[in-house]
Design a protein around this motif. Structure first.
Motif, PDB file in Angstrom:
ATOM      1  N   ARG A 218       3.626  36.322  74.690  1.00 47.56           N
ATOM      2  CA  ARG A 218       4.886  36.926  75.135  1.00 47.56           C
ATOM      3  C   ARG A 218       5.828  37.080  73.955  1.00 47.56           C
ATOM      4  N   THR A 219       6.640  38.121  73.995  1.00 43.45           N
ATOM      5  CA  THR A 219       7.698  38.326  73.025  1.00 43.45           C
ATOM      6  C   THR A 219       8.965  38.693  73.778  1.00 43.45           C
ATOM      7  N   PHE A 220      10.078  38.066  73.377  1.00 41.87           N
ATOM      8  CA  PHE A 220      11.330  38.248  74.117  1.00 41.87           C
ATOM      9  C   PHE A 220      12.503  37.976  73.192  1.00 41.87           C
ATOM     10  N   ASP A 221      13.654  38.517  73.591  1.00 42.37           N
ATOM     11  CA  ASP A 221      14.902  38.263  72.885  1.00 42.37           C
ATOM     12  C   ASP A 221      15.439  36.918  73.364  1.00 42.37           C
ATOM     13  N   SER A 222      15.738  36.022  72.419  1.00 43.65           N
ATOM     14  CA  SER A 222      16.199  34.683  72.802  1.00 43.65           C
ATOM     15  C   SER A 222      17.507  34.717  73.565  1.00 43.65           C
ATOM     16  N   ARG A 223      18.245  35.823  73.494  1.00 44.15           N
ATOM     17  CA  ARG A 223      19.492  35.940  74.248  1.00 44.15           C
ATOM     18  C   ARG A 223      19.232  36.355  75.689  1.00 44.15           C
ATOM     19  N   SER A 224      18.036  36.958  75.944  1.00 43.70           N
ATOM     20  CA  SER A 224      17.696  37.397  77.299  1.00 43.70           C
ATOM     21  C   SER A 224      16.196  37.225  77.506  1.00 43.70           C
ATOM     22  N   PRO A 225      15.735  36.002  77.716  1.00 50.40           N
ATOM     23  CA  PRO A 225      14.290  35.736  77.771  1.00 50.40           C
ATOM     24  C   PRO A 225      13.581  36.363  78.959  1.00 50.40           C
ATOM     25  N   THR A 226      14.306  36.692  80.022  1.00 50.69           N
ATOM     26  CA  THR A 226      13.658  37.243  81.220  1.00 50.69           C
ATOM     27  C   THR A 226      13.268  38.711  81.055  1.00 50.69           C
ATOM     28  N   SER A 227      13.771  39.354  80.029  1.00 49.59           N
ATOM     29  CA  SER A 227      13.490  40.785  79.850  1.00 49.59           C
ATOM     30  C   SER A 227      12.407  41.026  78.799  1.00 49.59           C
ATOM     31  N   GLY A 228      11.542  40.047  78.570  1.00 52.30           N
ATOM     32  CA  GLY A 228      10.514  40.181  77.558  1.00 52.30           C
ATOM     33  C   GLY A 228       9.293  40.914  78.046  1.00 52.30           C
ATOM     34  N   VAL A 229       8.334  41.125  77.129  1.00 54.05           N
ATOM     35  CA  VAL A 229       7.064  41.771  77.445  1.00 54.05           C
ATOM     36  C   VAL A 229       5.943  40.846  76.993  1.00 54.05           C
ATOM     37  N   GLY A 230       4.714  41.176  77.401  1.00 53.68           N
ATOM     38  CA  GLY A 230       3.601  40.309  77.041  1.00 53.68           C
ATOM     39  C   GLY A 230       2.266  40.946  77.316  1.00 53.68           C
ATOM     40  N   ALA A 231       1.211  40.161  77.113  1.00 53.23           N
ATOM     41  CA  ALA A 231      -0.152  40.640  77.315  1.00 53.23           C
ATOM     42  C   ALA A 231      -1.026  39.491  77.764  1.00 53.23           C
ATOM     43  N   ILE A 232      -2.015  39.815  78.604  1.00 50.16           N
ATOM     44  CA  ILE A 232      -3.009  38.841  79.038  1.00 50.16           C
ATOM     45  C   ILE A 232      -4.197  38.905  78.091  1.00 50.16           C
ATOM     46  N   LEU A 233      -4.642  37.757  77.650  1.00 49.90           N
ATOM     47  CA  LEU A 233      -5.736  37.673  76.685  1.00 49.90           C
ATOM     48  C   LEU A 233      -6.975  37.088  77.356  1.00 49.90           C
ATOM     49  N   GLY A 234      -8.095  37.195  76.674  1.00 49.08           N
ATOM     50  CA  GLY A 234      -9.340  36.706  77.263  1.00 49.08           C
ATOM     51  C   GLY A 234      -9.678  35.285  76.897  1.00 49.08           C
ATOM     52  N   SER A 235      -8.801  34.620  76.147  1.00 47.41           N
ATOM     53  CA  SER A 235      -9.107  33.264  75.697  1.00 47.41           C
ATOM     54  C   SER A 235      -7.801  32.572  75.307  1.00 47.41           C
ATOM     55  N   ASP A 236      -7.901  31.269  75.022  1.00 43.20           N
ATOM     56  CA  ASP A 236      -6.717  30.505  74.610  1.00 43.20           C
ATOM     57  C   ASP A 236      -6.244  30.964  73.237  1.00 43.20           C
ATOM     58  N   VAL A 237      -4.914  30.921  73.044  1.00 41.31           N
ATOM     59  CA  VAL A 237      -4.316  31.317  71.771  1.00 41.31           C
ATOM     60  C   VAL A 237      -4.470  30.172  70.773  1.00 41.31           C
ATOM     61  N   GLU A 238      -4.928  30.501  69.568  1.00 42.91           N
ATOM     62  CA  GLU A 238      -5.019  29.529  68.488  1.00 42.91           C
ATOM     63  C   GLU A 238      -3.851  29.673  67.507  1.00 42.91           C
ATOM     64  N   ALA A 239      -3.549  30.903  67.109  1.00 44.12           N
ATOM     65  CA  ALA A 239      -2.457  31.145  66.155  1.00 44.12           C
ATOM     66  C   ALA A 239      -1.964  32.574  66.331  1.00 44.12           C
ATOM     67  N   LEU A 240      -0.775  32.847  65.808  1.00 43.50           N
ATOM     68  CA  LEU A 240      -0.224  34.200  65.860  1.00 43.50           C
ATOM     69  C   LEU A 240       0.714  34.417  64.680  1.00 43.50           C
ATOM     70  N   ARG A 241       0.885  35.698  64.305  1.00 44.17           N
ATOM     71  CA  ARG A 241       1.759  36.070  63.201  1.00 44.17           C
ATOM     72  C   ARG A 241       2.351  37.459  63.448  1.00 44.17           C
ATOM     73  N   TRP A 242       3.663  37.580  63.187  1.00 42.78           N
ATOM     74  CA  TRP A 242       4.262  38.901  63.106  1.00 42.78           C
ATOM     75  C   TRP A 242       3.754  39.584  61.842  1.00 42.78           C
ATOM     76  N   ASP A 243       3.663  40.907  61.899  1.00 39.12           N
ATOM     77  CA  ASP A 243       3.323  41.687  60.716  1.00 39.12           C
ATOM     78  C   ASP A 243       4.617  41.942  59.936  1.00 39.12           C
ATOM     79  N   PRO A 244       4.767  41.380  58.715  1.00 35.00           N
ATOM     80  CA  PRO A 244       6.015  41.567  57.978  1.00 35.00           C
ATOM     81  C   PRO A 244       6.248  42.992  57.516  1.00 35.00           C
ATOM     82  N   TRP A 245       5.244  43.853  57.652  1.00 34.92           N
ATOM     83  CA  TRP A 245       5.362  45.243  57.198  1.00 34.92           C
ATOM     84  C   TRP A 245       5.808  46.185  58.304  1.00 34.92           C
ATOM     85  N   GLU A 246       5.897  45.679  59.535  1.00 37.43           N
ATOM     86  CA  GLU A 246       6.430  46.483  60.642  1.00 37.43           C
ATOM     87  C   GLU A 246       7.004  45.524  61.678  1.00 37.43           C
TER      88      GLU A 246
END
Length: 566
Positions: A369-397
């Protein structure tokens, strides 16, 4: 428990003070530590009583071995010695002491003057000469080595620090290393003891409230050199990297007197052998379970986000004194916000550097999930096929991010295409089958666009090149190089903040390795054009070490010495 390194963090050049100070435990520091610890003798007594009552409730209704254990405890409480002769030796009366038992020392004659004919420089007390310190005493040839120690602890502006979270023989600690890239030299600088198994690290330069009085002064008081540590405990410790031999962290986030983390929680009724997992009651002001992920906001520098096994993400204000008491809503020294956006343990969290109010989180509930900390209920997300191990924003976009999964896949998403309702489809831009096993770590190169590194439980570290297709706008991903660095299962891979193709990796063998990817011909060919576009120059190095730099173990050093003798 086997030895391992669970997390690695870089410190960029020029941040550390040149001469770190030693920890001083003075009255002021004792007062600060007492305020941070919060638990006094009376609080400790109450906590022990609560733990005892909880242990009793866990034993009620037990069957099988548990019931036997409970019965054994009752038997021990009412136990008496059935062997009447067993303690006869101890029950015998002690021997009667003699009335003049000190006569042998002739204490009455001690006041008599004893004449001696001894001569020499030490025959009279007046012959002794006193010196103010060892430096003035000519008979002491081993002078104080403060200058040598100061030189050994010196950190040059061209040095990087690397912090690792290491556990060895059930002892956990932070080990701080100095890496001199020009000489390809890596050596241990100092270490800091931890109270529990470390799970994550996050470097920050903001000086937290309630900092130690031993911290060295800086040109700007709000800037420093700190490392935040998440452990199996629900508290977050923040240590100064410019203080050696520290006994206590600079700050602690959380409420160790209220988390009840160390009090056993009854799991079910105790009538079944299979124990059911029971979540602790969630609190808004502090975590109640292990801290699995940390992320420091580089724009709003006083903010730190934490992900926990208690299924929450919390936001901390480092400028607030954590020793202040407050209400249950997080006021006082507790967390300023608490987000309940997941249904299971939250494995990872990261701020978006381009949009500093936006958070990215991944969980064992197989969602991101990704959301604005000022309004967490208005975020978006995705369902994955497995447990999350790690994640990173792309600093180039600012709208793209990567997620690595337990099933060996790496996914790339565009936030602009994700739905707010997770029931709707959320396709990834591309899917990469990266490792044979869990992809336990991932990092995106901040110097070269499209360069990512992954590490997995298959003991391999891989570097990938992501390019855009000029025709259809699709992305092509190719493997640049792959290597077994001899660190076992890979738990952490992090690119250097200063060198474009240098990364640090560590894993299950408790060994830290620095890999200069630029020593590989294929890497130089793949990223040469991108480096020139970024205005970076890849310096040629000797390939004698194969581009890998590590700390020599005692066995390796002894083998090298033996080879020289032969």
């Amino acid at each position: 428990m086997s030895s391992l390194i669970s997390a690695v963090a870089w410190v960029r050049r020029g941040v550390s003070v040149q001469h770190p100070q030693k920890y001083v435990l003075d009255d002021k520091e004792l007062e600060r530590v007492s305020a941070l610890a919060r638990i006094e003798l009376e609080d400790a007594r109450i906590e022990l009583e609560r733990a005892h009552e909880a242990a009793k409730s866990m034993g009620k209704g037990a069957e099988g071995d548990e019931a036997d254990d409970q019965g054994d405890e009752e038997d021990e409480a009412n136990w008496v010695d059935e062997d009447e002769d067993a303690m006869d030796v101890d029950s015998a009366p002690p021997p009667k002491a003699q009335e003049d038992d000190l006569s042998q020392y002739k204490l009455d004659d001690y006041d008599d003057d004893v004449k001696t004919t001894d001569t020499g420089p030490f025959s009279n007390i007046k012959g002794l000469t006193y010196y103010r310190d060892n430096e003035e005493d000519p008979y002491i040839t081993l002078k104080d080595d403060e200058d040598d120690e100061r030189e050994e602890l010196e950190v040059l502006p061209t040095d990087n620090l690397i912090v690792i979270a290491k556990t060895e023989d059930e002892i956990s600690q932070l080990e701080v290393y100095v890496y001199d890239e020009s000489q390809e030299n890596l050596y241990a600088h100092h270490d800091l003891m931890l109270p529990n198994f470390p799970l994550c690290l996050e470097w920050l330069d903001f000086t937290p409230a309630s900092s130690s009085s031993s911290a060295p002064p800086t040109a700007t008081p709000s800037f420093g050199n700190y490392i935040a540590v998440g452990t199996l405990d629900p508290e977050i410790e923040i240590w100064s990297l410019d203080t050696v031999e520290a006994m206590y962290p600079s700050s602690i986030l959380g409420r160790p007197d209220q988390t009840k983390a160390h009090i056993p929680t009854p799991l079910g009724t105790g009538k079944k052998k299979k124990k059911k997992t029971k979540h602790r009651t969630v609190e808004k002001g502090y975590h109640v379970d292990a801290v699995l992920g940390l992320s420091w906001n580089k724009v709003q520098r006083n903010l730190l986000a934490s992900a926990s096994a208690d299924r929450t993400v919390k936001l901390w204000d480092l400028s607030r004194d954590p020793t202040l008491s407050g209400g249950e809503d997080g006021t006082g020294g507790g967390a300023i916000r608490s987000f309940d956006v997941h249904k299971d343990k939250v494995q990872a969290v990261q701020w978006n550097e381009k949009e500093p109010t936006v958070l990215l989180t991944g969980s064992y509930d197989r969602t991101v999930r990704t959301f604005d900390s000022r309004s967490p209920t208005s975020g978006v997300g995705a369902i994955l096929g497995s447990d999350v191990e790690a994640l990173r924003w792309d600093p180039w976009e600012n709208h793209g991010f990567y997620v690595s999964l337990e099933n060996g896949l790496v996914l790339n998403f565009d936030v602009r295409t994700l739905p707010s309702n997770l029931d709707n489809p959320s396709p990834a831009r591309f899917t990469l089958s990266a490792h044979d096993g869990a992809v336990s770590s991932i990092d995106v190169n901040p110097h070269i666009k499209g360069c990512i590194a992954t590490g997995g439980t298959d003991k391999l570290v891989k570097v990938w090149n992501v390019t855009d297709d000029a025709d259809g706008g699709k992305r092509n991903v190719s493997l640049v190089t792959s290597r077994d660095l001899g660190i076992g299962k890979v738990f952490s891979t992090v690119f250097s903040p200063d060198d474009p193709l240098t990364l640090a990796a560590a894993g299950s063998k408790a060994k830290l390795q620095i890999w200069d990817v630029g020593a590989n011909m294929g890497a130089r060919k793949a990223f040469g054009a991108k480096l020139r576009e970024a205005g970076r120059v890849l310096r040629e190095k000797e390939a004698s070490s194969g581009g890998v730099v590590g700390v020599a173990s005692d066995d390796e050093e002894s083998d090298a010495e033996g080879g020289e003798e032969d």
